[in-house]
Structure formats: structure tokens, C-alpha cells
Design a protein around this motif. Structure first.
Motif, PDB file in Angstrom:
ATOM      1  N   PHE A  71     -13.623  33.738 -54.190  1.00 42.61           N
ATOM      2  CA  PHE A  71     -13.958  35.150 -53.987  1.00 42.61           C
ATOM      3  C   PHE A  71     -12.707  35.933 -53.588  1.00 42.61           C
ATOM      4  O   PHE A  71     -12.413  37.007 -54.124  1.00 42.61           O
ATOM      5  CB  PHE A  71     -15.038  35.248 -52.904  1.00 42.61           C
ATOM      6  CG  PHE A  71     -15.124  36.569 -52.194  1.00 42.61           C
ATOM      7  CD1 PHE A  71     -15.802  37.633 -52.750  1.00 42.61           C
ATOM      8  CD2 PHE A  71     -14.526  36.748 -50.946  1.00 42.61           C
ATOM      9  CE1 PHE A  71     -15.883  38.865 -52.091  1.00 42.61           C
ATOM     10  CE2 PHE A  71     -14.600  37.963 -50.279  1.00 42.61           C
ATOM     11  CZ  PHE A  71     -15.283  39.025 -50.853  1.00 42.61           C
ATOM     12  N   ASN A  74     -10.187  36.310 -56.457  1.00 46.11           N
ATOM     13  CA  ASN A  74     -10.606  37.306 -57.442  1.00 46.11           C
ATOM     14  C   ASN A  74     -10.224  38.716 -56.982  1.00 46.11           C
ATOM     15  O   ASN A  74      -9.701  39.523 -57.761  1.00 46.11           O
ATOM     16  CB  ASN A  74     -12.113  37.216 -57.659  1.00 46.11           C
ATOM     17  CG  ASN A  74     -12.606  38.229 -58.686  1.00 46.11           C
ATOM     18  OD1 ASN A  74     -12.202  38.207 -59.840  1.00 46.11           O
ATOM     19  ND2 ASN A  74     -13.477  39.130 -58.263  1.00 46.11           N
ATOM     20  N   THR A  78      -7.407  41.140 -58.781  1.00 44.98           N
ATOM     21  CA  THR A  78      -7.763  42.495 -59.207  1.00 44.98           C
ATOM     22  C   THR A  78      -6.868  43.528 -58.531  1.00 44.98           C
ATOM     23  O   THR A  78      -6.392  44.481 -59.163  1.00 44.98           O
ATOM     24  CB  THR A  78      -9.234  42.791 -58.873  1.00 44.98           C
ATOM     25  OG1 THR A  78     -10.077  41.812 -59.499  1.00 44.98           O
ATOM     26  CG2 THR A  78      -9.643  44.168 -59.370  1.00 44.98           C
ATOM     27  N   ALA A 128     -12.690  48.509 -59.273  1.00 44.19           N
ATOM     28  CA  ALA A 128     -13.752  47.659 -58.715  1.00 44.19           C
ATOM     29  C   ALA A 128     -13.762  46.325 -59.447  1.00 44.19           C
ATOM     30  O   ALA A 128     -13.335  46.230 -60.604  1.00 44.19           O
ATOM     31  CB  ALA A 128     -15.112  48.343 -58.845  1.00 44.19           C
ATOM     32  N   ASP A 129     -14.233  45.287 -58.759  1.00 50.83           N
ATOM     33  CA  ASP A 129     -14.308  43.970 -59.387  1.00 50.83           C
ATOM     34  C   ASP A 129     -15.722  43.644 -59.857  1.00 50.83           C
ATOM     35  O   ASP A 129     -16.030  42.495 -60.170  1.00 50.83           O
ATOM     36  CB  ASP A 129     -13.824  42.881 -58.418  1.00 50.83           C
ATOM     37  CG  ASP A 129     -14.735  42.718 -57.210  1.00 50.83           C
ATOM     38  OD1 ASP A 129     -15.684  43.519 -57.051  1.00 50.83           O
ATOM     39  OD2 ASP A 129     -14.523  41.776 -56.420  1.00 50.83           O
ATOM     40  N   GLY A 130     -16.576  44.663 -59.915  1.00 53.52           N
ATOM     41  CA  GLY A 130     -17.964  44.447 -60.335  1.00 53.52           C
ATOM     42  C   GLY A 130     -18.925  44.421 -59.163  1.00 53.52           C
ATOM     43  O   GLY A 130     -20.121  44.635 -59.332  1.00 53.52           O
ATOM     44  N   GLN A 131     -18.396  44.178 -57.958  1.00 51.16           N
ATOM     45  CA  GLN A 131     -19.245  44.128 -56.770  1.00 51.16           C
ATOM     46  C   GLN A 131     -18.777  45.082 -55.674  1.00 51.16           C
ATOM     47  O   GLN A 131     -19.572  45.516 -54.848  1.00 51.16           O
ATOM     48  CB  GLN A 131     -19.271  42.708 -56.200  1.00 51.16           C
ATOM     49  CG  GLN A 131     -19.843  41.673 -57.154  1.00 51.16           C
ATOM     50  CD  GLN A 131     -19.877  40.288 -56.526  1.00 51.16           C
ATOM     51  OE1 GLN A 131     -19.782  40.127 -55.323  1.00 51.16           O
ATOM     52  NE2 GLN A 131     -20.011  39.275 -57.365  1.00 51.16           N
ATOM     53  N   ARG A 132     -17.480  45.399 -55.679  1.00 53.33           N
ATOM     54  CA  ARG A 132     -16.933  46.228 -54.600  1.00 53.33           C
ATOM     55  C   ARG A 132     -15.683  46.958 -55.106  1.00 53.33           C
ATOM     56  O   ARG A 132     -15.077  46.545 -56.098  1.00 53.33           O
ATOM     57  CB  ARG A 132     -16.565  45.369 -53.395  1.00 53.33           C
ATOM     58  CG  ARG A 132     -15.441  44.396 -53.673  1.00 53.33           C
ATOM     59  CD  ARG A 132     -15.352  43.297 -52.683  1.00 53.33           C
ATOM     60  NE  ARG A 132     -16.541  42.484 -52.661  1.00 53.33           N
ATOM     61  CZ  ARG A 132     -16.838  41.565 -53.587  1.00 53.33           C
ATOM     62  NH1 ARG A 132     -16.042  41.387 -54.635  1.00 53.33           N
ATOM     63  NH2 ARG A 132     -17.928  40.853 -53.503  1.00 53.33           N
ATOM     64  N   TYR A 133     -15.333  48.046 -54.402  1.00 50.99           N
ATOM     65  CA  TYR A 133     -14.084  48.750 -54.686  1.00 50.99           C
ATOM     66  C   TYR A 133     -12.992  48.065 -53.867  1.00 50.99           C
ATOM     67  O   TYR A 133     -13.044  48.047 -52.639  1.00 50.99           O
ATOM     68  CB  TYR A 133     -14.204  50.227 -54.310  1.00 50.99           C
ATOM     69  CG  TYR A 133     -15.147  50.992 -55.208  1.00 50.99           C
ATOM     70  CD1 TYR A 133     -14.713  51.503 -56.430  1.00 50.99           C
ATOM     71  CD2 TYR A 133     -16.477  51.193 -54.847  1.00 50.99           C
ATOM     72  CE1 TYR A 133     -15.576  52.201 -57.270  1.00 50.99           C
ATOM     73  CE2 TYR A 133     -17.347  51.888 -55.678  1.00 50.99           C
ATOM     74  CZ  TYR A 133     -16.896  52.387 -56.880  1.00 50.99           C
ATOM     75  OH  TYR A 133     -17.746  53.080 -57.715  1.00 50.99           O
ATOM     76  N   SER A 140     -16.260  49.218 -48.792  1.00 52.74           N
ATOM     77  CA  SER A 140     -16.009  48.911 -50.207  1.00 52.74           C
ATOM     78  C   SER A 140     -17.162  49.267 -51.135  1.00 52.74           C
ATOM     79  O   SER A 140     -17.089  49.002 -52.330  1.00 52.74           O
ATOM     80  CB  SER A 140     -15.699  47.414 -50.357  1.00 52.74           C
ATOM     81  OG  SER A 140     -16.798  46.626 -49.914  1.00 52.74           O
ATOM     82  N   SER A 141     -18.210  49.866 -50.599  1.00 51.33           N
ATOM     83  CA  SER A 141     -19.376  50.168 -51.438  1.00 51.33           C
ATOM     84  C   SER A 141     -19.273  51.523 -52.133  1.00 51.33           C
ATOM     85  O   SER A 141     -20.080  51.827 -53.012  1.00 51.33           O
ATOM     86  CB  SER A 141     -20.649  50.124 -50.589  1.00 51.33           C
ATOM     87  OG  SER A 141     -20.601  51.095 -49.552  1.00 51.33           O
TER      88      SER A 141
END
Length: 346
Positions: A71, A74, A78, A128-133, A140-141
Motif C-alpha cells: 500500500f 503504491n 504515484t 489520486a491513486d484510485g482511493q485517495r488524493y 486525503s478524501s
């Protein structure tokens, strides 16, 4: 003399019980060959079952840490990709500023480049990585950077108009003196990029970057940077002053003030963002080292589990073949018995 009770059921019961036992053993042995471990670990290990439970707990901890590191890796990857793009754009802009300091350069070209670079910077900081900025820090939302036209534009125009009594798009900005422009850049304009102006105008990000513990013995490490760092603020400020303060219409002297200040800020931002990227690179290296240790530890635990619970598959295959042969013989015997009749003894 005592007579016994004779029936076909008596003759076949023993064989049927044997068949049931053999079928159970075949199923158990087949499962052991397939899994490579004892079918009933508790029964086989007895008092050593606790050792097996402890090993599985250790393996679960290793797997959880490995997943956590994946995690973190990743997010780091990014972030580094986006930072690389930011640095490339910043260096290109810095080169253009140096060229733009020449009186023969076209200010419109520089303004256009700065405007495009500002939009690109905001887009990169909203990666963003698809779940968070990734540049939002612990917040990060939500997208960390506000689009220029959604807030910063009004703040910049208001500050400019308050200082000079004219909109930056008005051609009359040519009357602004170099000293007045310098005071504005260091005062009201700079306030938009320091706290609390930055948070009220440009950024939704948290100052606290995302962190992760990469091993049980390490402290938490930062796995990203945020949009609130000095490097990001300085670059945003440099791009905005060139792109949005009527630079093309300013007098030569006032324009020189803007370009010189932007050059100073852009140069500082390049150094600052490079340092941020290097720090993330150190974290990436530490994660790779931690993963290597985790992999070795996981392999060792797997070996210990196999030694404790494993079965000899070759021996198990031989056992399975023998059991299968016995079962086939039992089938044959039972079939023969079923064909017998008491009438044969009449």
C-alpha cells in the motif's frame, strides 16, 4: 455342540466395515497429498499444536506488514511520478523565465506558458491513486488543490484591485510602478500563499503527510508529501504572478520585477521539491529493504510450518496406492459374498 446363526448379512458386515474404513483413509490421504499437510493437525501434533498456532500468527503478521508495505509503495510510486512531472514543468518554466528576462522576448508567450503550467500543477497535485488524493496528506478524501477559477481567481483579483484600483486584465496596469509592484508581490499577494490565506484560498490539504510503519521495529515514515509544502506554494505563487497579474501589459520595469521575483521563487521551489522527492526515495529504499527481510522471515516460517505439519507426499502416495488396492480387493470379496446363497448348503 453349539450351532451358530448363519446369514448373508453376517458374511458381508465385516467386509462393509472394512470398506468404510478404507474409504475414509483414502479420502484423508488424498487430502494430505493435495494440501501437503496433515489432515488433522491437532490429532497429529497433540501438545505441539500450540507451536503451530504461534507460527501461523507470526506468518499472519508478516503477511499483514507485507500488504501494508505494498500500500505504501503504491502511494510512493504515484507521488514520485507526479513530482517528476511537477519538477519537469518547473524547470521548463524556470528556463523560460531566464529567457523572458530579455527585453526582446515576447511576454505573451511567457504568460501563456505560465498559465498552462499553473493548470498542470493543480492537476498534478490533485493526483489520486484510485482511493485517495496522494498530496492531500491526512485529509486525503478531497482534492487538495482548488481550481484557479473556483476561488483563487477572485482572491487574486480582489487583492490586485485593492492595491492598484484596477483589474489585472485592464491595459492601464502599464502605469503601475516597479516599486509598487514589488510591494504588492511581497505583501498582499504573498499573503495569499502563506497561512491562513493558502488554506482559505488554494488548498484543502492537511499539513500532515501520510505515514506508514514499514517494519515492526521502525518508526512511522512519510510516504507522500502534501500540497502545503513551501515548494508547492512557491511554485504556485511564481506561476500565478506571471500568468494572472497582467504581466504582458505591465511596463518594462514592473514586468522585470515580476519576472525576477518569479525566477527567485521558481528556483527555490525546484530545490525544495527535489528534496521532497529525494526524501520519498529514501523511504522507498527502506521499504524495499524491509520487504526483503519480511520475505526471508516468511520463507523461514513456511519452512517451520512444513516441518511441523507437512507430510511426505511420496510416502502418502504409496499409502494411497495400497489403500486403493485393499479397497478394490474388499469390493471383490464383498461381491463374491453377495452371490452366495444358503440354498447352496441345502
Amino acid at each position: 455342540m453349539k450351532s451358530g446363526f448363519i446369514s448373508t448379512l453376517n458374511w458381508t458386515t465385516s467386509s462393509l466395515k472394512s470398506m468404510s474404513r478404507l474409504q475414509t483413509e483414502i479420502a484423508t490421504t488424498t487430502a494430505e497429498i493435495s494440501s501437503g499437510r496433515q489432515a488433522d493437525v491437532g490429532l497429529t501434533l497433540g501438545v505441539r499444536t500450540g507451536q503451530s498456532v504461534s507460527l501461523y500468527a507470526t506468518k499472519a503478521s508478516i503477511d499483514a506488514q507485507t500488504q501494508s508495505n505494498a500500500f505504501a509503495s503504491n502511494i510512493l510510486s504515484t507521488s514520485q511520478t507526479a513530482l517528476s512531472q511537477v519538477l519537469t514543468s518547473a524547470n521548463d518554466f524556470l528556463s523560460s523565465l531566464i529567457t523572458g528576462s530579455s527585453s526582446s522576448s515576447d511576454p505573451e508567450t511567457l504568460v501563456s506558458e505560465a498559465d498552462g503550467a499553473l493548470s498542470t500543477l493543480i492537476d498534478n497535485l490533485n493526483t489520486a491513486d484510485g482511493q485517495r488524493y496522494v498530496f492531500g496528506g491526512t485529509n486525503s478524501s478531497v482534492a487538495p488543490m482548488v481550481a484557479y477559477e473556483d476561488g483563487p481567481e477572485t482572491a487574486v483579483i480582489d487583492a490586485f484591485t485593492t492595491a492598484f484600483g484596477v483589474d489585472p486584465s485592464d491595459s492601464s496596469v502599464s502605469a503601475i510602478s516597479a516599486d509598487d509592484m514589488s510591494d504588492f508581490l511581497d505583501g498582499a499577494f504573498a499573503d495569499l500563499f502563506s497561512d491562513p490565506g493558502w488554506g482559505n484560498t488554494w488548498s484543502n490539504a492537511s499539513d500532515q503527510a501520510l505515514t506508514s510503519q514499514v517494519s515492526s521495529s521502525s518508526s512511522r515514515l512519510e510516504i507522500s508529501t502534501t500540497a502545503n509544502t513551501s515548494g508547492m506554494r512557491n511554485l504556485t505563487m511564481a506561476l500565478t504572478m506571471v500568468a494572472k497579474l497582467g504581466t504582458a501589459n505591465l511596463s518594462t520595469e514592473a514586468r522585470a520585477v515580476v519576472i525576477d521575483k518569479a525566477t527567485e521563487l521558481a528556483g527555490a521551489s525546484v530545490a525544495q521539491i527535489t528534496t521532497e522527492s529525494a526524501n520519498l526515495g529514501v523511504t522507498q529504499t527502506r521499504i524495499e529493504s524491509a520487504n526483503s527481510v519480511l520475505s526471508s522471515a516468511g520463507s523461514l516460517v513456511d519452512t517451520q510450518i512444513t516441518d511441523l505439519e507437512g507430510v511426505d507426499t511420496a510416502e502418502a502416495k504409496t499409502k494411497l496406492d495400497n489403500l486403493t488396492t485393499q479397497l478394490e480387493m474388499s469390493y471383490s470379496t464383498t461381491a463374491t459374498l453377495m452371490q452366495l446363497s444358503l440354498l447352496d448348503y441345502a
